[in-house]
Design a protein around this motif. Structure first.
Motif, mmCIF file in Angstrom:
data_model
loop_
_atom_site.group_PDB
_atom_site.id
_atom_site.type_symbol
_atom_site.label_atom_id
_atom_site.label_comp_id
_atom_site.label_asym_id
_atom_site.label_seq_id
_atom_site.Cartn_x
_atom_site.Cartn_y
_atom_site.Cartn_z
ATOM 1 N N THR A 22 3.836 -8.043 5.568
ATOM 2 C CA THR A 22 3.742 -7.414 4.220
ATOM 3 C C THR A 22 2.885 -7.370 3.317
ATOM 4 O O THR A 22 2.289 -7.153 2.979
ATOM 5 N N ASP A 23 2.455 -8.975 3.122
ATOM 6 C CA ASP A 23 1.088 -9.210 2.408
ATOM 7 C C ASP A 23 0.142 -8.714 3.301
ATOM 8 O O ASP A 23 -0.521 -8.752 1.958
ATOM 9 N N VAL A 24 0.262 -7.597 4.153
ATOM 10 C CA VAL A 24 -1.454 -7.951 4.727
ATOM 11 C C VAL A 24 -1.599 -6.039 4.486
ATOM 12 O O VAL A 24 -2.201 -5.461 3.529
ATOM 13 N N LEU A 25 0.034 -5.780 3.883
ATOM 14 C CA LEU A 25 -0.118 -3.948 3.810
ATOM 15 C C LEU A 25 -0.171 -4.251 2.144
ATOM 16 O O LEU A 25 -1.149 -3.450 2.575
ATOM 17 N N ARG A 26 0.252 -4.840 1.619
ATOM 18 C CA ARG A 26 -0.150 -4.829 0.191
ATOM 19 C C ARG A 26 -1.089 -5.682 -0.272
ATOM 20 O O ARG A 26 -1.698 -4.991 -1.441
ATOM 21 N N ALA A 27 -2.401 -6.468 0.206
ATOM 22 C CA ALA A 27 -2.990 -7.211 0.053
ATOM 23 C C ALA A 27 -4.604 -5.596 0.447
ATOM 24 O O ALA A 27 -5.227 -5.566 -0.045
ATOM 25 N N GLY A 28 -4.574 -5.276 1.617
ATOM 26 C CA GLY A 28 -5.379 -4.275 2.018
ATOM 27 C C GLY A 28 -4.593 -2.677 0.968
ATOM 28 O O GLY A 28 -5.864 -2.038 1.049
ATOM 29 N N PHE A 29 -3.406 -2.493 0.692
ATOM 30 C CA PHE A 29 -3.242 -1.241 -0.442
ATOM 31 C C PHE A 29 -4.168 -1.625 -1.404
ATOM 32 O O PHE A 29 -4.682 -0.870 -2.348
ATOM 33 N N TYR A 30 -4.714 -3.157 -1.975
ATOM 34 C CA TYR A 30 -5.302 -3.196 -3.232
ATOM 35 C C TYR A 30 -7.390 -3.386 -2.387
ATOM 36 O O TYR A 30 -7.587 -4.184 -3.793
ATOM 37 N N ARG A 53 -2.704 4.906 -7.435
ATOM 38 C CA ARG A 53 -1.370 4.393 -7.816
ATOM 39 C C ARG A 53 -1.755 3.011 -8.242
ATOM 40 O O ARG A 53 -1.845 2.126 -8.749
ATOM 41 N N ALA A 54 -3.073 1.782 -6.940
ATOM 42 C CA ALA A 54 -3.429 0.648 -6.927
ATOM 43 C C ALA A 54 -4.117 0.834 -7.823
ATOM 44 O O ALA A 54 -4.711 -0.235 -8.506
ATOM 45 N N GLU A 55 -5.032 1.837 -8.317
ATOM 46 C CA GLU A 55 -6.197 1.942 -8.983
ATOM 47 C C GLU A 55 -6.031 1.855 -10.399
ATOM 48 O O GLU A 55 -6.324 1.224 -11.358
ATOM 49 N N ALA A 56 -4.613 2.704 -10.244
ATOM 50 C CA ALA A 56 -3.941 2.611 -12.037
ATOM 51 C C ALA A 56 -3.255 0.811 -12.042
ATOM 52 O O ALA A 56 -3.635 0.275 -13.115
#
Length: 363
Positions: free
Chosen positions: A164-172, A3-6
């Motif tokens: 939540t910013d850390v989690l979302r940035a870590g995801f990408y 999902r992140a790569e897409a």
């Protein structure tokens, strides 16, 4: 994760996040290679006009070049020009630009140029840019830059952005190998806060992506912190995992847990639902994660174990044979035989008739 790569690929070609949603069905490594190749083609095939603009910026002071970038080029074109400059010259111009303009331009910068430019920027400026990106919720761009930042800068950024910013940035994040160091910089207390934030904000897919990128004590700690959440919070993780097809990521975490924590997971209401348990079995069949799943199956309530047994008995001949061969390979009979005992006579007979079972004692 795919999902992140897409979503990164969609951003690259100017589409909405789900614009290339079909790529989610492909292995994330393949999607990443496609994205990197597309990015290189787009940046290397830039028109000669960009080279002429880049050459012209070398003839004027950095402040004037920055004014031209802001007034005449705009964020996207300015980023394209920055990618044609030497890193030191690009950094000199960026230092003269408003932080908000630079933050918007970052989304369009050639990823191959990021490391050289970031390394030459003032640390305080990098922190301010990261904070602006977080405020704009542009976590995808944050993820592109995180892996290129020095520890001291990362530490300052972590102090100024939310969980939540850390989690979302870590995801990408484009360099997931940097995530273990980022977790070290955060410390145990902040890590616990991240797990609670994942539960509160429904960011389980993001949290699982981070957990998959680390190992050893860090992964164990994430598993323990998660297993000790309140029942409804933990149940939400199971539901997200089921709906998003993330068992391949979650099961290795569950396998790390001690008996008490594993029991807490096994008692969750979603793991009594036939459709959820059948989904787990299908995922285990597809991934071969029997060694990770069977310890959990062994502590499920009796009615849930029966559902698992029936789902396994209902597998196709090839899938069932592959199951038994994997169990035999990993010597997991002690864990699987109690499930065989719960099958109906037809299911038991199918197991007993398989070549891989012939040398095993009957239950």
């Amino acid at each position: 994760m795919s999902r992140a790569e897409a979503e990164k690929a969609a951003r690259l070609v100017g589409l909405e996040a789900d614009g290339l949603g079909f790529l989610r069905r492909l292995p994330s490594a393949d999607v990443r290679r496609f994205r990197e190749q597309a990015s290189a083609a787009l940046n290397d095939g830039a028109p000669e006009m960009l080279d002429r603009i880049a050459a012209a910026t070398k003839l004027v002071p950095a402040g004037i070049a920055a004014a031209i970038s802001q007034k005449a080029l705009g964020p996207r074109l300015a980023a394209a020009v920055a990618g044609r400059l030497e890193a030191s010259r690009a950094a000199d111009i960026i230092a003269k630009l408003p932080v908000s303009f630079t933050a918007e331009s970052c989304a369009h910068l050639d990823p191959r140029k990021i490391a050289g430019i970031v390394d030459r920027l003032d640390e305080g400026l990098v922190v301010r840019i990261a904070v602006v990106l977080a405020e704009r919720r542009d976590h995808l761009t944050m993820g592109r830059f995180v892996g290129h930042m020095r520890d001291q800068v990362l530490g300052r950024i972590l102090e100024q952005v939310g969980d939540t910013d850390v989690l979302r940035a870590g995801f990408y994040v484009d360099q997931p190998e940097r995530l273990p160091r980022i977790l070290e910089l955060m410390g145990d207390e902040r890590l616990a806060s991240l797990v609670r934030a994942a539960a509160a904000a429904g960011l389980w897919e993001e949290a699982l992506a981070v957990a998959a990128a680390v190992g050893g004590e860090q992964r164990l700690r994430i598993a323990q912190l998660t297993a000790r959440l309140d029942g409804p919070e933990l149940a939400s993780l199971v539901r997200v995992t089921h709906e998003a097809g993330l068992w391949e990521t979650l099961l290795p975490l569950v396998a790390l847990l001690g008996e008490e924590d594993r029991l807490a997971v096994a008692r969750l209401e979603p793991l009594r639902e036939p459709q959820v348990l059948a989904g787990v079995v299908r995922a285990v069949v597809a991934t071969g994660l029997w060694g990770e799943f069977l310890p959990l199956a062994g502590v499920l309530p009796a009615d849930a174990r029966k559902v698992v047994a029936d789902a396994a008995a209902g597998l196709g001949d090839a899938e069932l044979d592959a199951l038994v061969r994997e169990v035999d390979k990993q010597d997991l009979w002690e864990l699987v035989l109690p499930l065989v005992e719960l099958m109906d006579e037809t299911g038991k007979q199918r197991i007993f008739d398989l070549p891989a079972f012939q040398d095993q004692p009957a239950p």
